[in-house]
Design a protein around this motif. Structure first.
Motif, mmCIF file in Angstrom:
data_model
loop_
_atom_site.group_PDB
_atom_site.id
_atom_site.type_symbol
_atom_site.label_atom_id
_atom_site.label_comp_id
_atom_site.label_asym_id
_atom_site.label_seq_id
_atom_site.Cartn_x
_atom_site.Cartn_y
_atom_site.Cartn_z
ATOM 1 N N ARG A 174 -26.420 19.486 42.862
ATOM 2 C CA ARG A 174 -27.636 19.767 41.078
ATOM 3 C C ARG A 174 -26.473 19.450 39.750
ATOM 4 O O ARG A 174 -26.690 19.567 38.670
ATOM 5 N N ASN A 175 -24.976 19.195 40.427
ATOM 6 C CA ASN A 175 -23.843 18.539 39.667
ATOM 7 C C ASN A 175 -24.723 17.365 39.147
ATOM 8 O O ASN A 175 -24.521 17.186 37.820
ATOM 9 N N ARG A 176 -24.771 17.360 40.131
ATOM 10 C CA ARG A 176 -25.418 15.214 39.189
ATOM 11 C C ARG A 176 -26.762 15.576 38.711
ATOM 12 O O ARG A 176 -27.190 14.827 37.571
ATOM 13 N N LYS A 177 -27.272 16.676 39.287
ATOM 14 C CA LYS A 177 -28.983 16.547 38.115
ATOM 15 C C LYS A 177 -28.039 17.297 36.660
ATOM 16 O O LYS A 177 -28.957 16.732 35.795
ATOM 17 N N VAL A 178 -27.436 18.142 36.737
ATOM 18 C CA VAL A 178 -27.064 18.282 35.468
ATOM 19 C C VAL A 178 -26.609 17.595 34.463
ATOM 20 O O VAL A 178 -26.977 17.167 33.458
ATOM 21 N N LEU A 179 -25.424 16.346 35.100
ATOM 22 C CA LEU A 179 -25.501 15.009 34.342
ATOM 23 C C LEU A 179 -26.740 14.554 33.793
ATOM 24 O O LEU A 179 -26.484 13.482 32.748
ATOM 25 N N SER A 180 -27.346 14.152 35.054
ATOM 26 C CA SER A 180 -28.532 13.807 34.777
ATOM 27 C C SER A 180 -28.954 13.637 33.849
ATOM 28 O O SER A 180 -29.521 13.062 32.507
ATOM 29 N N ILE A 181 -29.821 14.986 33.365
ATOM 30 C CA ILE A 181 -30.365 15.319 32.560
ATOM 31 C C ILE A 181 -29.281 15.189 30.861
ATOM 32 O O ILE A 181 -30.176 15.116 29.860
ATOM 33 N N PHE A 182 -28.403 15.628 31.097
ATOM 34 C CA PHE A 182 -27.337 15.300 29.953
ATOM 35 C C PHE A 182 -27.280 14.392 29.437
ATOM 36 O O PHE A 182 -27.781 14.119 28.154
ATOM 37 N N VAL A 183 -27.855 13.346 30.201
ATOM 38 C CA VAL A 183 -27.695 11.691 29.866
ATOM 39 C C VAL A 183 -29.441 10.893 29.501
ATOM 40 O O VAL A 183 -29.482 10.710 28.031
ATOM 41 N N ARG A 184 -30.135 12.309 30.325
ATOM 42 C CA ARG A 184 -31.964 12.191 29.764
ATOM 43 C C ARG A 184 -32.071 12.428 28.160
ATOM 44 O O ARG A 184 -32.840 11.455 27.095
ATOM 45 N N GLU A 185 -30.920 13.195 27.768
ATOM 46 C CA GLU A 185 -31.155 13.885 26.481
ATOM 47 C C GLU A 185 -29.954 13.211 25.661
ATOM 48 O O GLU A 185 -29.816 14.289 24.602
ATOM 49 N N ALA A 187 -26.582 12.610 26.314
ATOM 50 C CA ALA A 187 -25.195 11.783 26.465
ATOM 51 C C ALA A 187 -24.677 10.445 27.179
ATOM 52 O O ALA A 187 -25.617 9.964 27.336
ATOM 53 N N PRO A 188 -24.072 9.411 26.574
ATOM 54 C CA PRO A 188 -23.311 8.330 27.017
ATOM 55 C C PRO A 188 -22.820 8.408 29.028
ATOM 56 O O PRO A 188 -23.194 9.512 29.364
ATOM 57 N N GLU A 189 -23.848 7.748 29.338
ATOM 58 C CA GLU A 189 -23.838 6.969 30.213
ATOM 59 C C GLU A 189 -22.970 7.539 31.346
ATOM 60 O O GLU A 189 -23.228 7.751 32.408
ATOM 61 N N TYR A 193 -20.548 9.554 35.878
ATOM 62 C CA TYR A 193 -19.125 8.004 37.152
ATOM 63 C C TYR A 193 -17.647 8.928 36.139
ATOM 64 O O TYR A 193 -17.336 8.764 37.449
ATOM 65 N N ASP A 194 -17.483 9.297 35.399
ATOM 66 C CA ASP A 194 -16.580 9.355 34.570
ATOM 67 C C ASP A 194 -15.749 10.370 35.392
ATOM 68 O O ASP A 194 -16.374 11.819 35.622
ATOM 69 N N TYR A 195 -14.104 9.983 35.885
ATOM 70 C CA TYR A 195 -13.724 11.401 37.111
ATOM 71 C C TYR A 195 -13.976 12.748 35.707
ATOM 72 O O TYR A 195 -13.342 13.507 36.527
ATOM 73 N N LYS A 196 -13.112 12.800 34.600
ATOM 74 C CA LYS A 196 -13.314 13.370 34.023
ATOM 75 C C LYS A 196 -14.339 13.079 33.090
ATOM 76 O O LYS A 196 -13.417 12.924 31.425
ATOM 77 N N PRO A 197 -15.620 13.682 33.167
ATOM 78 C CA PRO A 197 -16.773 13.466 31.857
ATOM 79 C C PRO A 197 -16.621 14.481 30.656
ATOM 80 O O PRO A 197 -15.769 15.238 30.957
ATOM 81 N N HIS A 198 -16.311 13.520 29.032
ATOM 82 C CA HIS A 198 -16.734 14.630 28.176
ATOM 83 C C HIS A 198 -17.691 14.222 27.354
ATOM 84 O O HIS A 198 -17.950 12.451 27.797
ATOM 85 N N SER A 350 -12.224 18.301 21.049
ATOM 86 C CA SER A 350 -12.723 17.269 20.724
ATOM 87 C C SER A 350 -14.014 16.199 20.135
ATOM 88 O O SER A 350 -15.318 17.290 20.798
ATOM 89 N N TYR A 351 -14.096 16.007 19.447
ATOM 90 C CA TYR A 351 -15.653 14.849 18.761
ATOM 91 C C TYR A 351 -16.026 14.033 20.530
ATOM 92 O O TYR A 351 -14.192 13.565 21.232
ATOM 93 N N TYR A 352 -16.102 13.345 19.757
ATOM 94 C CA TYR A 352 -16.715 11.807 21.207
ATOM 95 C C TYR A 352 -14.889 11.318 21.116
ATOM 96 O O TYR A 352 -15.035 10.585 22.577
ATOM 97 N N LYS A 353 -14.930 10.676 19.648
ATOM 98 C CA LYS A 353 -14.221 9.226 19.841
ATOM 99 C C LYS A 353 -12.369 10.285 20.296
ATOM 100 O O LYS A 353 -11.833 10.044 20.874
ATOM 101 N N ARG A 354 -12.540 11.939 20.054
ATOM 102 C CA ARG A 354 -10.617 11.988 20.870
ATOM 103 C C ARG A 354 -9.669 11.280 20.052
ATOM 104 O O ARG A 354 -9.012 10.643 20.459
ATOM 105 N N ASP A 355 -9.992 11.155 18.594
ATOM 106 C CA ASP A 355 -9.407 10.543 17.485
ATOM 107 C C ASP A 355 -8.620 11.326 16.726
ATOM 108 O O ASP A 355 -8.197 10.878 15.753
#
Length: 564
Positions: A174-185, A187-189, A193-198, A350-355
């Protein structure tokens, strides 16, 4: 499938260097088909920094490749993919889902894809309208109690860092499914695989819009500004819901995913005698540091263009309580996350760039029902939260209250400051020094990054003194890991009270309340602790409901949970 573990390369490596390493480990002349499963940062030799990979490989003549490769680094695995138990449903039963946070949204998404045409009810507004209301609140202080950081499409996590890491064990996929749905819709790919994805608040905004579009395209229905004001129950079974005190919607299956701040919903459930109990949670403050201080501690340098702003995760045990960092936002902002007039709560985003120039996180202390009641009133934790938020509102006169750690420390642990230093003002424009100097220091003029109005105030008066003392001791302990973490100029902002739901809506092993057909779900119901775990719980409930509708209430098998 072959899985390569602990494949290590400098963070500056190229794609070709990664593929060359894969070929070398497997002793192949050509690069096979591969998928990056996990990527983490190895900073043990900072400032020399490395990526460490786990990679899944589809190789021709896999058995032969496996026999000749290094078995210490490679193992054979069976490919496992997530499968929803029902597809192509064409019946008339339409589940109703209450709440469009991660749990409700993913539950609706999965049911819609499978053909169930679910109805999603959200008390707040669409993410577009909601964002305008939140921005208006931050700029003017005018609060919409039904459309804010807590309520609206996407839930409370929409205005956060969009962190997607979870500690939930996940053999189901289910975890991988959640992430794959986010990417499909959208989110960055790399979140796959990032250890701490955001994702970041700015990107999550568009992902939620795309998820809504997919739900609608698959026959689902989403209704905003549709607050469920009553549950319709007959003979111990749900028969429908009342919306906005006047409209009735019939349903035999209702998912209750209200979010952790739906306090009026909890009160309504108590009146309906839906079984609930108080549960442990945590309270504390947001702390801000210069991002450069965190980067230097974590990476050995002030900035890194490849890795961006550094995160951290810190834990301590103080007087038998856990003190830990939570929802850490590198390059982020503290936000006014209030949802009730006369009360104030904060969160981080945070925004995506975390800047932004600052790092922030909640530093929170664990509490249990004995700290705020006798364990008999399910809503005693809500009352405790409200009292803290009332104090925070008063401390900042309606604005986010801010205090230097030095001033805070002297107020709750007097005598630990340098006696020669003036600590009389809450502004702390001349912050005092610790007796034991930190290896790193925060500039005296260090200023906050806050969305919403703020003012210096007595943050030390918000929590009970015992918890405030534990907070300070935890901060001191964290300085052993990150030098300067408890410097006197560090900014403390309060109150962080919405870390998780203070209530658990009881359900059985089949995810159902004592009210048959009612399925408590997600963080608000007490079964998750963040975007990913809430989304996973939403998928889990969707599986249960889909199987019951399609195959009957009782028929089950070990593989899918249901059989025809």
């Amino acid at each position: 499938m072959l899985r390569i573990s602990q494949l290590k390369l400098p963070i500056t490596h190229t794609k070709e260097e990664l593929e060359q390493k894969i070929r070398k480990v497997l002793r192949l002349s050509k690069t096979p088909s591969y998928t990056i499963l996990r990527r983490s940062v190895d900073a043990r030799k900072k400032p020399e920094l490395f990526f460490q990979y786990s990679i899944d490989v589809e190789a021709e003549k896999e058995d032969q490749v496996y026999k000749r490769c290094d078995r210490k680094q490679v193992m054979q695995m069976e490919r496992s993919e997530y499968h929803f138990p029902v597809q192509g449903y064409q019946g008339k039963e339409r589940p109703v889902i209450i709440g469009a946070g991660p749990a409700g949204l993913f539950c609706c998404y999965m049911l819609a894809e499978a053909g169930f045409k679910p109805v999603l009810l959200e008390r707040g507004k669409s993410v577009e309208e909601r964002t305008c209301d939140v921005r208006k609140f931050w700029e003017t202080g005018v609060l919409d109690t039904e459309s804010n950081v807590q309520f609206g499409e996407g839930g409370a996590g929409t205005f956060s860092d969009g962190k997607l890491n979870t500690l939930v064990k996940d053999k189901s996929g289910r975890n991988r499914k959640v992430l794959s749905i986010f990417v499909r819709e959208g989110a960055p790919e790399e979140i796959l695989y990032d250890y701490k994805p955001h994702i970041g608040t700015d990107v999550l905004y568009h992902v939620i819009q795309n998820m809504r579009k997919t739900i609608l395209e698959n026959g689902g229905e989403i209704r905003f500004q549709s607050k469920v004001t009553d549950l319709l129950i007959e003979n111990g079974r749900i028969t429908g819901v009342e919306i906005n005190n006047h409209e009735t919607l019939k349903a035999s299956y209702v998912v209750l995913a209200p979010g952790h701040s739906a306090r009026d919903t909890f009160a309504a459930l108590q009146k309906k005698k839906v079984p609930m109990e108080p549960k442990p949670f945590a309270v504390g403050f947001r702390v801000e540091h210069p991002q450069k201080l965190i980067n230097h501690a974590q990476y050995g340098m002030d900035e890194n263009e490849i890795l961006g702003s550094a995160p951290y995760k810190l834990t301590a045990s103080v007087g038998g309580r856990g003190v830990y960092s939570f929802c850490m936002c590198p390059g982020g902002y503290v936000v006014n996350a209030s949802s009730e007039e006369g009360h104030l709560a904060v969160n981080g985003m945070s925004y995506y760039k975390r800047d932004s120039k600052n790092a922030n996180s909640a530093v929170i202390i664990t509490i249990d029902p004995s700290d705020y009641g006798d364990g008999t009133d399910p809503l005693s934790g809500v009352a405790f939260q409200r009292e803290l938020e009332r104090r925070a509102y008063l401390a900042g006169d309606g604005r986010v209250p801010v205090e230097r750690l030095g001033t805070f420390r002297e107020a709750v642990l007097p005598g630990e400051a340098d006696e020669k230093t003036d600590v009389s003002g809450t502004d702390a424009s001349q912050p005092f020094d610790r007796k034991e100097k930190c290896a790193e220091h925060v500039p005296p003029d260090f200023s906050p990054c806050i969305k919403g109005a703020w003012a210096f105030g007595k943050v030390h008066d918000i929590l009970p003194k015992e918890l405030s003392r534990d907070f300070v001791r935890g901060m001191e302990d964290f300085s052993r890991v990150i030098p300067g973490f408890s410097d006197s100029s560090v900014l403390i902002e309060g109150v962080e009270s919405r870390t998780s739901s203070p209530v658990r809506i009881l359900r059985d092993e089949r995810l159902e309340s004592d009210i048959r057909g009612l399925f408590p779900c997600g963080e608000g119901a007490g079964y998750a602790g963040g975007i990913t775990s809430a989304a996973m719980d939403g998928i889990k409930v969707a599986e249960e409901i889909a199987g019951r509708i399609a195959y009957g209430e009782q028929k089950q098998d070990a593989q899918t949970g249901y059989q025809k």
